[in-house]
Write a protein that holds these residues in place. Structure first.
Motif, mmCIF file in Angstrom:
data_model
loop_
_atom_site.group_PDB
_atom_site.id
_atom_site.type_symbol
_atom_site.label_atom_id
_atom_site.label_comp_id
_atom_site.label_asym_id
_atom_site.label_seq_id
_atom_site.Cartn_x
_atom_site.Cartn_y
_atom_site.Cartn_z
ATOM 1 N N GLY A 141 -14.690 -3.955 26.794
ATOM 2 C CA GLY A 141 -14.674 -3.443 28.160
ATOM 3 C C GLY A 141 -13.871 -2.164 28.166
ATOM 4 O O GLY A 141 -13.731 -1.502 27.120
ATOM 5 N N ASN A 142 -13.307 -1.798 29.293
ATOM 6 C CA ASN A 142 -12.493 -0.593 29.389
ATOM 7 C C ASN A 142 -11.243 -0.740 28.524
ATOM 8 O O ASN A 142 -10.411 -1.615 28.774
ATOM 9 C CB ASN A 142 -12.101 -0.342 30.848
ATOM 10 C CG ASN A 142 -11.369 0.966 31.034
ATOM 11 O OD1 ASN A 142 -11.504 1.886 30.222
ATOM 12 N ND2 ASN A 142 -10.586 1.067 32.087
ATOM 13 N N ASN A 143 -11.130 0.085 27.488
ATOM 14 C CA ASN A 143 -10.039 -0.031 26.503
ATOM 15 C C ASN A 143 -10.011 -1.405 25.839
ATOM 16 O O ASN A 143 -8.972 -1.855 25.363
ATOM 17 C CB ASN A 143 -8.685 0.253 27.150
ATOM 18 C CG ASN A 143 -8.523 1.720 27.512
ATOM 19 O OD1 ASN A 143 -8.994 2.603 26.810
ATOM 20 N ND2 ASN A 143 -7.866 1.978 28.633
ATOM 21 N N GLY A 144 -11.167 -2.077 25.833
ATOM 22 C CA GLY A 144 -11.262 -3.375 25.178
ATOM 23 C C GLY A 144 -10.959 -4.559 26.074
ATOM 24 O O GLY A 144 -11.003 -5.701 25.622
ATOM 25 N N TRP A 145 -10.649 -4.308 27.356
ATOM 26 C CA TRP A 145 -10.276 -5.382 28.281
ATOM 27 C C TRP A 145 -11.411 -5.701 29.250
ATOM 28 O O TRP A 145 -12.131 -4.797 29.693
ATOM 29 C CB TRP A 145 -9.029 -4.986 29.076
ATOM 30 C CG TRP A 145 -7.791 -5.013 28.235
ATOM 31 C CD1 TRP A 145 -7.322 -4.001 27.453
ATOM 32 C CD2 TRP A 145 -6.892 -6.098 28.077
ATOM 33 N NE1 TRP A 145 -6.163 -4.395 26.810
ATOM 34 C CE2 TRP A 145 -5.881 -5.682 27.179
ATOM 35 C CE3 TRP A 145 -6.837 -7.394 28.604
ATOM 36 C CZ2 TRP A 145 -4.828 -6.499 26.796
ATOM 37 C CZ3 TRP A 145 -5.781 -8.205 28.232
ATOM 38 C CH2 TRP A 145 -4.801 -7.765 27.331
ATOM 39 N N PHE A 146 -11.559 -6.980 29.596
ATOM 40 C CA PHE A 146 -12.621 -7.386 30.513
ATOM 41 C C PHE A 146 -12.282 -8.765 31.093
ATOM 42 O O PHE A 146 -11.494 -9.527 30.516
ATOM 43 C CB PHE A 146 -13.968 -7.431 29.790
ATOM 44 C CG PHE A 146 -13.994 -8.333 28.589
ATOM 45 C CD1 PHE A 146 -14.430 -9.647 28.678
ATOM 46 C CD2 PHE A 146 -13.558 -7.864 27.351
ATOM 47 C CE1 PHE A 146 -14.449 -10.477 27.575
ATOM 48 C CE2 PHE A 146 -13.556 -8.697 26.231
ATOM 49 C CZ PHE A 146 -14.003 -10.009 26.346
ATOM 50 N N PRO A 147 -12.866 -9.110 32.242
ATOM 51 C CA PRO A 147 -12.612 -10.413 32.856
ATOM 52 C C PRO A 147 -13.593 -11.473 32.362
ATOM 53 O O PRO A 147 -14.755 -11.170 32.054
ATOM 54 C CB PRO A 147 -12.830 -10.131 34.348
ATOM 55 C CG PRO A 147 -13.865 -9.052 34.364
ATOM 56 C CD PRO A 147 -13.615 -8.205 33.135
ATOM 57 N N VAL A 148 -13.106 -12.710 32.286
ATOM 58 C CA VAL A 148 -13.966 -13.844 31.935
ATOM 59 C C VAL A 148 -13.681 -14.986 32.908
ATOM 60 O O VAL A 148 -12.663 -15.002 33.598
ATOM 61 C CB VAL A 148 -13.731 -14.320 30.483
ATOM 62 C CG1 VAL A 148 -14.062 -13.221 29.485
ATOM 63 C CG2 VAL A 148 -12.293 -14.801 30.284
ATOM 64 N N SER A 149 -14.563 -15.934 32.931
ATOM 65 C CA SER A 149 -14.401 -17.115 33.785
ATOM 66 C C SER A 149 -13.784 -18.253 32.982
ATOM 67 O O SER A 149 -13.749 -18.206 31.739
ATOM 68 C CB SER A 149 -15.761 -17.549 34.327
ATOM 69 O OG SER A 149 -16.575 -17.996 33.257
ATOM 70 N N PRO A 150 -13.319 -19.312 33.635
ATOM 71 C CA PRO A 150 -12.828 -20.481 32.907
ATOM 72 C C PRO A 150 -13.875 -21.067 31.969
ATOM 73 O O PRO A 150 -13.536 -21.648 30.928
ATOM 74 C CB PRO A 150 -12.465 -21.465 34.025
ATOM 75 C CG PRO A 150 -12.135 -20.592 35.195
ATOM 76 C CD PRO A 150 -13.091 -19.439 35.095
ATOM 77 N N GLU A 151 -15.148 -20.905 32.326
ATOM 78 C CA GLU A 151 -16.224 -21.430 31.475
ATOM 79 C C GLU A 151 -16.220 -20.770 30.097
ATOM 80 O O GLU A 151 -16.602 -21.401 29.102
ATOM 81 C CB GLU A 151 -17.580 -21.203 32.156
ATOM 82 C CG GLU A 151 -17.863 -22.120 33.345
ATOM 83 C CD GLU A 151 -17.024 -21.771 34.561
ATOM 84 O OE1 GLU A 151 -16.772 -22.679 35.387
ATOM 85 O OE2 GLU A 151 -16.605 -20.589 34.690
ATOM 86 N N PHE A 152 -15.783 -19.511 30.045
ATOM 87 C CA PHE A 152 -15.709 -18.810 28.760
ATOM 88 C C PHE A 152 -14.725 -19.524 27.831
ATOM 89 O O PHE A 152 -14.980 -19.674 26.634
ATOM 90 C CB PHE A 152 -15.272 -17.361 28.978
ATOM 91 C CG PHE A 152 -15.141 -16.557 27.708
ATOM 92 C CD1 PHE A 152 -16.233 -15.896 27.181
ATOM 93 C CD2 PHE A 152 -13.917 -16.454 27.037
ATOM 94 C CE1 PHE A 152 -16.115 -15.147 26.013
ATOM 95 C CE2 PHE A 152 -13.794 -15.723 25.879
ATOM 96 C CZ PHE A 152 -14.892 -15.061 25.357
ATOM 97 N N VAL A 153 -13.610 -19.956 28.390
ATOM 98 C CA VAL A 153 -12.597 -20.659 27.596
ATOM 99 C C VAL A 153 -13.154 -21.989 27.096
ATOM 100 O O VAL A 153 -12.967 -22.359 25.934
ATOM 101 C CB VAL A 153 -11.316 -20.888 28.424
ATOM 102 C CG1 VAL A 153 -10.259 -21.590 27.581
ATOM 103 C CG2 VAL A 153 -10.781 -19.569 28.964
#
Length: 297
Positions: free
Chosen positions: A214-226
C-alpha cells in the motif's frame, strides 16, 4: 550506495579545494552546504535519531511538536510537520533544516524561497539508513565517525541476518503486525515496501502481509485477514510506558481470535510504537528485540 559514493566524491574534492560542500539528498537534490551546521532544525522526527546516533544533539535548536526529543530536552518546538511554521524557523536562524519525503516534499520549496537550506532524509530500508548515516556525517564534517557508526550498524544487522539465514522457511514463525486505533474492525499492517517488513524478515520471521502492499507498504485489513493467515506471532505497538498490557489485551480478549495460534500460545507481544515509527539507526534495537521474541535468544 551510489548516492553515498557520489556525495563522498564531492566531499573529498571540494574539501581539498577549500570550497563549499555539495551533497545529494534523498530527493536527488544537489544541496550546497557553505559550512558545517551549528544550528539545526529537525522538521522530521525520524531524522532526530540519526543526529543523536552521531552525537550531534547539541546542534539541534528546534524540532516539531511531534518529536519525542521535544519531551526529552528543552529544545524549542516549531509546531506541526506540515505546514511548517516558516516565521518560527526564521527566528531560530538555522544553518540547515532536515525534512523527510512524501507529504513534506512541498515544504522544501517554501524553505528555499526564504533562503533556508533544506536537506531531505527519507530512509525506507536498512540500506537507506546506512547510507544516510554517512550522508549526514559528511554534512557536519565528521566523515570518519559516520563511516564507523554506519559500519557498526551494518555489522549488528548482519549478526542477526547470519543467524536467521539458514532457518528453513517452514520453521520460521508467521508474523502479523497489528496497528489498532480503538476497536478491532480495521487493522493497519505493513507489507512489501515498508521497512518493517524488511525488519521482520531479517529477524527470521515471515510477514503474513508480505504478499501485499500500500502507501509506503502500509494498508488496512479486516479481522478476517488475521483469521485467514493464522499468524504464530502478533506484534502490537504501544506508545506510552505502561501501555504494553493494554495493547496485548486488545488482541487476547477479542473472541474471534481465540483460535489464532498467536493467541492460543500467548505469543502476542508489545513493541515500542515510537521505535517502530521511524526508519533511523534506532531500528536496530527493534530488530534485535524481534529476533529474541521469535527465537527466545
Amino acid at each position: 550506495m551510489k548516492k553515498v559514493l557520489f556525495s563522498l566524491f564531492f566531499v573529498t574534492i571540494l574539501a581539498a579545494m577549500g570550497l563549499s560542500l555539495v551533497i545529494v539528498d534523498d530527493l536527488g537534490r544537489m544541496v550546497e552546504i557553505s559550512k558545517a551546521p551549528s544550528r539545526v532544525i529537525v522538521a522530521a522526527p525520524a531524522v532526530t535519531g540519526f543526529l543523536k546516533t552521531l552525537g550531534l544533539e547539541d546542534k539541534i535548536v528546534g524540532v516539531t511538536d511531534w518529536d519525542p526529543y521535544a519531551f526529552e530536552s528543552n529544545v524549542e518546538k516549531i509546531g506541526n510537520l506540515v505546514p511548517l511554521n516558516l516565521e518560527k524557523i526564521l527566528l531560530l536562524e538555522p544553518d540547515i533544516v532536515f525534512l523527510t519525503g512524501g507529504f513534506q516534499e512541498p515544504e522544501v520549496k517554501k524553505l528555499e524561497n526564504i533562503e533556508v537550506t533544506a536537506v531531505v532524509i527519507n530512509a525506507n530500508s536498512i540500506e537507506d539508513i546506512y547510507r544516510d548515516i554517512v550522508l549526514i556525517a559528511s554534512i557536519f564534517g565528521i566523515n570518519d565517525k559516520g563511516r564507523n557508526i554506519a559500519a557498526d550498524f551494518r555489522n549488528r544487522v548482519l549478526q542477526i541476518a547470519k543467524k536467521t539465514y539458514s532457518v528453513p522457511q517452514e520453521e520460521r514463525p508467521k508474523v502479523f503486525l497489528a496497528m489498532i486505533s480503538s476497536e478491532i474492525n480495521e487493522i493497519w499492517t505493513c507489507g512489501t515496501g515498508s521497512y518493517l517488513n524488511q525488519i521482520i524478515a531479517y529477524a527470521g520471521g515471515v510477514n503474513v502481509a508480505a504478499p501485499y502492499t500500500g502507501n509506503n507498504g502500509w494498508f488496512p485489513v479486516s479481522p478476517e485477514f488475521v483469521l485467514k493467515t493464522s499468524p504464530d506471532v502478533i506484534l502490537v505497538p504501544y506508545y506510552y510506558e505502561g501501555g504494553q498490557q493494554e495493547a496485548v489485551n486488545k488482541i487476547l480478549n477479542y473472541k474471534p481470535f481465540a483460535s489464532v495460534p498467536a493467541v492460543k500460545n500467548k505469543r502476542v507481544y508489545p513493541i515500542d510504537g515510537n521505535l517502530m515509527s521511524y526508519a533511523n539507526p534506532d531500528i536496530i534495537i527493534l530488530l534485535e528485540r524481534l529476533y529474541q521474541l521469535f527465537y527466545g535468544e
